[in-house]
Design an enzyme around this catalytic site. Structure first.
Site, PDB file in Angstrom:
ATOM      1  CG  ASN A 195    -113.852 -12.013 -43.196  1.00 40.81           C
ATOM      2  OD1 ASN A 195    -113.667 -11.184 -42.161  1.00 40.81           O
ATOM      3  ND2 ASN A 195    -114.685 -12.605 -43.788  1.00 40.81           N
ATOM      4  CD1 TRP A 196    -108.178 -11.924 -39.307  1.00 39.99           C
ATOM      5  CD2 TRP A 196    -107.889 -11.239 -37.334  1.00 39.99           C
ATOM      6  NE1 TRP A 196    -106.797 -12.129 -39.008  1.00 39.99           N
ATOM      7  CE2 TRP A 196    -106.695 -11.451 -37.792  1.00 39.99           C
ATOM      8  CE3 TRP A 196    -107.853 -10.379 -36.196  1.00 39.99           C
ATOM      9  CZ2 TRP A 196    -105.288 -11.101 -37.052  1.00 39.99           C
ATOM     10  CZ3 TRP A 196    -106.759  -9.801 -35.412  1.00 39.99           C
ATOM     11  CH2 TRP A 196    -105.463 -10.362 -35.853  1.00 39.99           C
ATOM     12  CE  LYS A 197    -115.605 -15.668 -41.975  1.00 38.57           C
ATOM     13  NZ  LYS A 197    -116.504 -16.875 -42.250  1.00 38.57           N
TER      14      LYS A 197
ATOM     15  CG  HIS B 181    -118.902 -12.720 -45.708  1.00 39.53           C
ATOM     16  ND1 HIS B 181    -119.712 -13.457 -45.073  1.00 39.53           N
ATOM     17  CD2 HIS B 181    -117.837 -13.063 -45.763  1.00 39.53           C
ATOM     18  CE1 HIS B 181    -118.772 -14.574 -44.696  1.00 39.53           C
ATOM     19  NE2 HIS B 181    -117.711 -14.299 -45.432  1.00 39.53           N
TER      20      HIS B 181
ATOM     21  CD  GLU C  19    -119.872 -15.619 -41.981  1.00 41.93           C
ATOM     22  OE1 GLU C  19    -119.100 -14.685 -41.298  1.00 41.93           O
ATOM     23  OE2 GLU C  19    -119.206 -16.952 -42.272  1.00 41.93           O
TER      24      GLU C  19
ATOM     25  CD  GLU D  19    -115.925 -15.708 -49.004  1.00 45.42           C
ATOM     26  OE1 GLU D  19    -115.089 -16.150 -48.679  1.00 45.42           O
ATOM     27  OE2 GLU D  19    -116.804 -15.102 -48.640  1.00 45.42           O
TER      28      GLU D  19
ATOM     29  N   GLY E  69    -116.273 -21.822 -43.478  1.00 49.90           N
ATOM     30  CA  GLY E  69    -116.142 -22.325 -42.058  1.00 49.90           C
ATOM     31  C   GLY E  69    -116.434 -23.943 -42.024  1.00 49.90           C
TER      32      GLY E  69
ATOM     33  CB  SER F 118    -112.871 -24.654 -46.261  1.00 48.06           C
ATOM     34  OG  SER F 118    -114.073 -24.741 -45.327  1.00 48.06           O
TER      35      SER F 118
ATOM     36  N   GLY G  53    -111.039 -17.037 -44.182  1.00 45.16           N
ATOM     37  CA  GLY G  53    -111.503 -16.857 -42.811  1.00 45.16           C
ATOM     38  C   GLY G  53    -110.698 -17.460 -41.702  1.00 45.16           C
TER      39      GLY G  53
HETATM   40  P1  PGA Z   1    -113.216 -19.728 -44.214  1.00 40.80           P
HETATM   41  O1  PGA Z   1    -114.277 -18.428 -44.395  1.00 40.80           O
HETATM   42  O2  PGA Z   1    -112.059 -19.531 -44.704  1.00 40.80           O
HETATM   43  O3  PGA Z   1    -113.334 -19.972 -42.590  1.00 40.80           O
HETATM   44  O4  PGA Z   1    -114.011 -20.723 -44.545  1.00 40.80           O
HETATM   45  C1  PGA Z   1    -114.072 -17.660 -45.632  1.00 40.80           C
HETATM   46  C2  PGA Z   1    -114.961 -16.477 -45.479  1.00 40.80           C
HETATM   47  O5  PGA Z   1    -116.233 -16.577 -44.896  1.00 40.80           O
HETATM   48  O6  PGA Z   1    -114.368 -15.346 -46.098  1.00 40.80           O
END
Ligand code: PGA
Length: 261
Positions: free
Chosen positions: A8-10, A92, A94, A167, A173, A212, A233
């Protein structure tokens, strides 16, 4: 079932970063697991061109519930599919936080993706406060109940096209991860919950862990029985790093045996 490594490049990625797609394709021509990069919408078309004919699929990070119409700035599942996306992340944390997305909206988005023959990756996860209050399982179960379409709603025959990503919000993150026992507890309980509520429709549903994940902790996480892959991510932005996670997942798949757990 075939495991899934999803990146997931966000809100990251410029034209130059498409080189990472090419590198990943070269690193894993035929991995023993499925592999997808969910790119920002601006790169989906060009990413799909680079991945054409390879084992890498391209995905999106969100879709609208409607196929078209007066929704300025939104993108529909048919539009994303047309651009080359075959997967789409929905719900997600976010987006749940930044755009106040509710379980019922997430469920409608997942259905919109399924109707377009795309694979939704439906995200759930508790906050730090909810875990500390001993409510992690309760919160995650309620999100799954509210966000995952019932088999009957989409014909039910394609449970391998449903993916759920657990998650924990506090692990995204941050470099923090739950213990392996805590991950196993949630994944085992989700597998049981799905069997109870979705019956035979649930057998092929893949349960990903996210938060993470990196090359150094992937092997331990992938050894857990009901972890069927990862949503990654930060560590998906560099092909070399993500390729190591894909390799760890493919290794776990082959250790479990063809067609194994
Ligand atoms: P992260 O993000 O691996 O940077 O913790 C995971 C995600 O939000 O899908």
């Amino acid at each position: 079932m075939r495991r899934l490594a999803a990146g997931n490049w966000k809100m990251n990625g410029m034209s130059d970063d498409l080189e990472q797609v090419t590198e990943l394709v070269a690193a894993h021509p035929r991995p023993d697991c499925d592999m997808v990069l969910c790119l920002p919408a601006t790169l989906i078309g060009r990413g799909a061109e680079r991945a054409a004919g390879s084992a890498l699929e391209i995905g999106a990070q969100d879709c609208h519930v409607r196929p078209n119409g007066a929704h300025t700035g939104d993108l529909s599942a048919p539009m994303l599919h047309d651009a080359g996306a075959r997967y789409v992340i929905v719900g997600h944390s976010e987006r749940r936080a930044d755009h106040a997305e509710t379980d019922s909206l997430v469920r409608a988005k997942a259905l919109a993706a399924l109707m377009e023959n795309m694979t939704p990756i439906i995200c759930v996860g508790e906050t730090r406060a909810e875990r500390e209050a001993g409510r992690a399982l309760e919160v995650v179960h309620a999100q799954v109940q509210g966000s995952v379409p019932r088999g009957a709603e989409y014909g039910g025959v394609m449970s391998d096209r449903l993916v759920i990503a657990y998650e924990p919000v506090w692990a995204i993150g941050t470099g923090l991860t739950p213990t392996l026992a805590e991950i196993a507890e949630v994944h085992d309980s989700l597998r049981a919950l799905l069997a109870e509520h979705h019956g035979p429709y649930s057998v092929g549903v893949r349960l990903l862990y996210g938060g993470s994940v990196k090359p150094s902790n992937a092997e331990g996480i992938f050894a857990l029985k009901n972890v069927n892959g990862a949503l990654v991510g930060g560590a998906s932005l560099k092909a070399a790093e993500f390729a190591r996670i894909v390799a760890a997942l493919a290794q776990a798949q082959s250790l479990a045996g063809i067609g194994g757990a």
